[in-house]
Write a protein that holds these residues in place. Structure first.
Motif, short mmCIF file in Angstrom:
data_model
loop_
_atom_site.label_atom_id
_atom_site.label_comp_id
_atom_site.label_asym_id
_atom_site.label_seq_id
_atom_site.Cartn_x
_atom_site.Cartn_y
_atom_site.Cartn_z
N VAL A 173 6.57 4.30 -0.11
CA VAL A 173 6.57 5.63 0.50
C VAL A 173 6.53 6.68 -0.61
CG1 VAL A 173 7.73 7.18 2.09
CG2 VAL A 173 7.87 4.70 2.44
N ASP A 174 5.51 7.49 -0.57
CA ASP A 174 5.27 8.49 -1.60
C ASP A 174 6.15 9.72 -1.37
OD1 ASP A 174 3.57 9.67 -3.79
OD2 ASP A 174 3.10 11.07 -2.17
N ALA A 175 6.56 10.34 -2.48
CA ALA A 175 7.18 11.68 -2.47
C ALA A 175 8.40 11.76 -1.56
CB ALA A 175 6.15 12.74 -2.08
N VAL A 176 9.26 10.75 -1.59
CA VAL A 176 10.45 10.75 -0.74
C VAL A 176 11.38 11.91 -1.09
CG1 VAL A 176 12.55 9.46 -0.18
CG2 VAL A 176 10.35 8.28 -0.25
N LEU B 61 8.34 -5.39 2.84
CA LEU B 61 8.93 -4.65 1.72
C LEU B 61 8.74 -3.17 1.99
CD1 LEU B 61 7.25 -6.56 -1.25
CD2 LEU B 61 9.56 -6.93 -0.39
N THR B 62 9.76 -2.39 1.81
CA THR B 62 9.60 -0.94 1.79
C THR B 62 10.17 -0.43 0.48
OG1 THR B 62 11.72 -0.49 2.91
CG2 THR B 62 9.76 -0.75 4.31
N VAL B 63 9.42 0.47 -0.14
CA VAL B 63 9.76 0.95 -1.48
C VAL B 63 9.72 2.47 -1.46
CG1 VAL B 63 9.15 0.89 -3.92
CG2 VAL B 63 8.66 -1.09 -2.47
N ALA B 64 10.73 3.08 -2.03
CA ALA B 64 10.80 4.54 -2.08
C ALA B 64 10.47 5.04 -3.48
CB ALA B 64 12.20 5.03 -1.69
N GLU B 65 9.52 5.98 -3.55
CA GLU B 65 9.34 6.74 -4.78
C GLU B 65 10.28 7.94 -4.66
OE1 GLU B 65 6.34 9.57 -7.28
OE2 GLU B 65 6.37 9.51 -5.12
N ILE C 164 0.84 -1.19 0.00
CA ILE C 164 0.00 0.00 0.00
C ILE C 164 0.88 1.25 0.00
CG2 ILE C 164 -1.87 -1.19 1.20
CD1 ILE C 164 -1.13 0.42 3.71
N ASP C 165 0.36 2.30 -0.60
CA ASP C 165 1.05 3.58 -0.59
C ASP C 165 0.87 4.25 0.77
OD1 ASP C 165 1.68 3.08 -3.17
OD2 ASP C 165 0.82 4.91 -4.01
N TRP C 166 1.96 4.75 1.31
CA TRP C 166 1.97 5.42 2.62
C TRP C 166 2.51 6.82 2.40
CZ3 TRP C 166 6.48 5.94 6.17
CH2 TRP C 166 6.12 6.39 7.45
N VAL C 167 1.85 7.82 2.99
CA VAL C 167 2.17 9.22 2.68
C VAL C 167 2.60 9.96 3.94
CG1 VAL C 167 1.37 11.32 1.53
CG2 VAL C 167 0.41 9.09 0.88
N PRO C 168 3.89 9.93 4.28
CA PRO C 168 4.37 10.68 5.44
C PRO C 168 4.93 12.04 5.07
CG PRO C 168 6.10 9.21 4.72
CD PRO C 168 4.95 9.04 3.75
N ALA C 169 4.86 12.41 3.80
CA ALA C 169 5.52 13.64 3.35
C ALA C 169 4.70 14.88 3.66
CB ALA C 169 5.79 13.56 1.84
N SER D 227 10.65 14.85 -1.97
CA SER D 227 10.18 16.10 -1.35
C SER D 227 10.56 16.16 0.12
CB SER D 227 8.67 16.23 -1.51
OG SER D 227 7.98 15.36 -0.63
N MET D 228 10.78 15.00 0.74
CA MET D 228 11.18 14.96 2.14
C MET D 228 12.67 15.19 2.30
SD MET D 228 8.97 11.59 3.25
CE MET D 228 9.47 11.62 4.97
N LEU D 229 13.45 14.75 1.34
CA LEU D 229 14.91 14.75 1.48
C LEU D 229 15.54 16.12 1.33
CD1 LEU D 229 15.82 11.52 -0.54
CD2 LEU D 229 15.68 11.79 1.95
N TYR D 230 14.87 17.02 0.60
CA TYR D 230 15.50 18.30 0.23
C TYR D 230 14.63 19.47 0.68
CZ TYR D 230 18.16 15.22 -2.86
OH TYR D 230 18.94 14.22 -3.36
N TRP D 231 15.29 20.41 1.37
CA TRP D 231 14.59 21.62 1.78
C TRP D 231 14.16 22.46 0.59
CZ3 TRP D 231 12.76 21.49 6.32
CH2 TRP D 231 13.47 21.02 7.43
N ASP D 232 14.89 22.40 -0.50
CA ASP D 232 14.59 23.26 -1.65
C ASP D 232 13.76 22.54 -2.71
OD1 ASP D 232 16.60 21.53 -2.43
OD2 ASP D 232 17.74 23.04 -3.54
N TYR D 233 13.14 21.42 -2.34
CA TYR D 233 12.32 20.69 -3.31
C TYR D 233 11.21 21.60 -3.82
CZ TYR D 233 9.26 17.16 -5.33
OH TYR D 233 8.48 16.43 -6.21
#
Length: 739
Positions: free
Chosen positions: A415-418, A465-469, A345-350, A420-426
């Motif tokens: 994990v959706d929109a990884v 399983l964990t998957v990063a978008e 399932i898609d999980w959205v923590p962003a 956008s989480m990794l970068y402050w300037d996304y």
């Protein structure tokens, strides 16, 4: 008279009436140490005309004194009841009611709160609305204990059908760490509730759904619903049992699904989505027949807006009630497992939406989000960004991931929109973001959170399983945290998707000038554990369906899609394709519609479906096509440099056996009557798949099924074979033992 004088000058009634009481346990219920009294029972029931205190066996009854006409009652010398009593309430506005007093259960209301610091699973086993059994003298009482975190609120009440949504009725007790608690006797699963909060200044906030709610109603109430997770009896006993081979060595062909628009049914109100239980039959049977190994569900966490597709969730702990209740969703997953199908399932923590009933300014402050909009607001999605550095937010998010494995038996989270989480300037211009402590653009807090998330998931559920978008070149996304990576099991290969689609959209006449786009992914293939995605993102927002991206006339469009699909299944990396791709849907995806099942009346569409089904089965039957996805030993180029004819040839090798599949792709409509192909050994070579077969609406050019290798070195191999190479086609061959 002394008691009455005391209360008429005491601010308690005004506090209760105005919902400004933060410590009701010191003022209501069975009290000791009161002035001139050994024990006192105080009850607050607005609009009540009379209240009688009854012993649990009914032998003793004493009428309470009305201290204030607004609903405050007292009974002195109450030692005989010793905390175990019931209240009989009379009102001119409602029938007589007899109930347990919630404020008689003070000490046990704190039960288990200490576990919050010890276990992340305790966040959904302790917080929220938990069905519990509490002691009451010689009796036990079933009910619901509510716990909500709102450290900056001045008061919190639980409201629902059980108290006419009146915030005055049941104020909650504030604990030292900012949690608010109250045990409500005799409440049951299925009853609706929300929280009524006031901010630091005493201003009432919009009614809030439970952040740890397990079930919720849809618009307009958007109320949380009490749910009992212990009722469902699972039948998937082998779920999460450890297998010999890790997932990276297993076949993974994933069917991405938006539940609401996979298939529609007609009812008296028009067209409607299938329920979880209907999907447990229809979707599961279809996926099994087609040969997919996994279903990936776009976000099914509760969300208020259909048009967000689930990517703006407000209930990270609850499956959306659009399609049924939590047990219905469990049944769907159970059926998937019985059919041998994994569920991701898609999980959205962003990010999360600004809906008033959700997490935004939950207690009047930025409790869940960064306070500075340069960090706390996504302008692309008009949503808030979680404060990844705040400990309570981090625990909340990771707990929301664990519950899907623990209570719902999912097999994986994407994990959706990884990025956008990794970068402050996304997606921000200069001046719209704040650098980190080192002056850079990486969000160290989010990086730390993602590492912790993966460590917790794999520690608790080793076969998960964990998957990063993740769409950037961030290093080590699918590498273990102990090696400096983020710890994901897999990463979507957005580069492969972009380059290969761009290549396929070229007119075949000009593909030779873009040859590197179809080969480049192998340059970095072993940097990560990749999944090759042809997801919903490629068929929305005016991008059109996959079929429409293919150049040429009707036959060539279909042939291009067939060779592209076959190339994807042969290329290293696990596979993911969005619903509708497998039938060459004509229109782009519409979340308010359905997959265009009616196109299966036409040859090119049922041919694409037949081809996809055949590829799934060939893929699963040959370890060469999946075991070595992430090892150099699993892939060898035969010829990647035939750019003028736009032809590729390569070998796929198994790790556990001598299984080998040779793949040749012709990306032009020009057939090659005699294509010489280098092979590694003598013997017979059999065609096991041909995307140009007539059964797939192809030309049927290749009729020979088995070719004998000649001792003529070619393309760096000691032997070679000559085969006809059809137009816009892919051929799979395997070596067979001589009889």
């Amino acid at each position: 008279m002394k008691t009455q004088q005391l209360l008429t000058t005491h601010p308690l009634v005004s506090q209760l009436e105005e919902v400004n009481l933060s410590h009701p346990f010191t003022e209501l219920g069975w009290l000791t140490g009161c002035v001139g009294q050994e024990a006192l029972i105080r009850a607050w029931y607005p609009k009540a005309s009379q209240i009688t205190v009854c012993s649990t066996d009914g032998a003793i009854e004493q009428q309470m004194t009305c201290i204030d006409h607004r609903g405050l009652f007292e009974l002195g010398n109450a030692d005989v009841f010793a905390g175990a009593y019931r209240l009989r309430i009379d009102s001119p506005y409602a029938p007589q009611v007899e109930c347990w007093d919630p404020y008689a259960f003070k000490q046990c209301s704190y039960q288990g709160l200490e576990q919050l610091e010890q276990s992340l699973r305790s966040w959904y086993r302790v917080l929220g609305a938990q069905l519990m059994t509490m002691p009451a003298g010689n009796h036990t009482v079933n009910g619901v204990r509510f716990v909500v975190y709102a450290p900056n609120a001045s008061s919190v009440s639980v409201i629902g059908d059980f108290n006419h949504w009146d915030g005055r009725r049941h104020p909650m007790e504030r604990c030292l760490d900012g949690h608010w608690v109250l045990f409500m006797p005799e409440l049951k699963a299925g009853q609706r509730y929300k929280y009524e909060l006031k901010d630091k200044q005493g201003a009432q906030l919009p009614h809030k759904a439970d952040p740890i709610g397990f079930y919720a109603e849809q618009y307009p109430s958007l109320a949380s619903v009490i749910w009992d997770h212990s009722d469902y009896e699972w039948t998937d006993q082998r779920w999460q049992e450890r297998e010999v081979d890790p997932p990276i060595h297993q076949p993974m062909s994933i069917y991405e699904v938006h539940i609401g628009s996979w298939k529609r049914k007609h009812n008296s109100f028009g067209w409607a989505s299938l329920s979880y239980r209907e999907l447990a039959t229809e979707l599961v049977e279809y996926v099994k027949e087609m040969g997919y190994t996994h279903i990936e569900l776009m976000p099914i966490s509760e969300h208020p807006f259909d048009g967000s597709w689930g990517y703006q969730p407000v209930g990270l702990f609850s499956p959306t009630s659009r399609y049924g209740n939590p047990d219905d969703f469990k049944y769907f997953i159970d059926c998937c497992h019985q059919a041998g199908i994994g569920v991701i399932i898609d999980w959205v923590p962003a990010h999360f939406p600004a809906d008033a009933h959700g997490l935004a300014r939950f207690d009047g402050t930025t409790l869940y989000e960064y306070s500075d909009p340069r960090r706390g607001w996504h302008k692309d999605w008009n949503s808030y960004i979680y404060d990844f550095g705040r400990d309570t937010v981090r625990r909340f998010l990771i707990a929301s991931a664990l519950i899907w494995f623990d209570y719902y038996h999912v097999d994986g989270l994407r994990v959706d929109a990884v990025a956008s989480m990794l970068y402050w300037d996304y997606s921000r211009e200069e001046g719209e973001w704040i650098p980190n402590v080192d002056g850079g653009n990486q969000n160290y807090e989010a990086i730390s959170l993602l590492k912790w998330f993966n460590e917790e998931v794999y520690r608790e559920f080793p076969r998960a399983l964990t998957v990063a978008e993740e769409s950037t070149a961030f290093s080590g996304v699918s590498r273990p945290t102990y090696l400096g990576g983020l710890g994901f099991g897999f990463k979507w290969n957005m580069g492969w998707m972009h380059d290969s689609l761009q290549y396929m959209q070229q007119d075949p006449l000009f593909r030779k000038y873009h040859h590197n786009e179809i080969t480049f992914a192998m340059v970095y293939n072993y940097d990560e554990n990749f999944i090759l995605p042809l997801s919903h993102d490629e068929v929305v927002h005016g991008k059109g369906a996959l079929l429409g991206k293919m150049p040429g006339d009707e036959w060539q469009q279909a042939a291009n899609l067939r060779v592209y699909t076959a190339f994807m299944f042969a290329h290293p990396g696990k596979k993911l394709s969005f619903m509708g791709n497998e039938i060459a849907q004509v229109s782009e995806w519409n979340h308010d519609g359905s997959v265009e099942w009616t196109v299966l009346e036409y040859p090119r569409h049922y041919a694409q479906q037949a081809l996809t089904k055949a590829l799934n089965h060939v893929y699963r039957q040959h370890p060469a096509l999946y075991e070595g996805d992430h090892q150099h030993e699993g892939f060898k180029w035969i010829d990647y440099n035939d750019w003028q004819r736009s032809i590729l040839a390569f070998e796929r090798h198994a790790l556990s056996s001598d299984d080998m599949v040779i793949v040749v792709c012709n990306f032009t409509p020009t057939p090659v009557q005699s294509y010489r192909l280098g092979v590694p050994q003598a013997g017979h070579y059999q065609v096991i798949f041909n995307s140009d077969d007539e059964s797939y609406w192809g030309s049927g050019m290749v009729e020979v099924a088995c070719i004998i290798a000649q001792p003529l070195p070619w393309q760096g191999r000691g032997y070679s074979i000559v085969i006809p190479l059809p137009p816009l086609a892919a051929i799979y061959l395997v070596a067979t033992k001589d009889s």
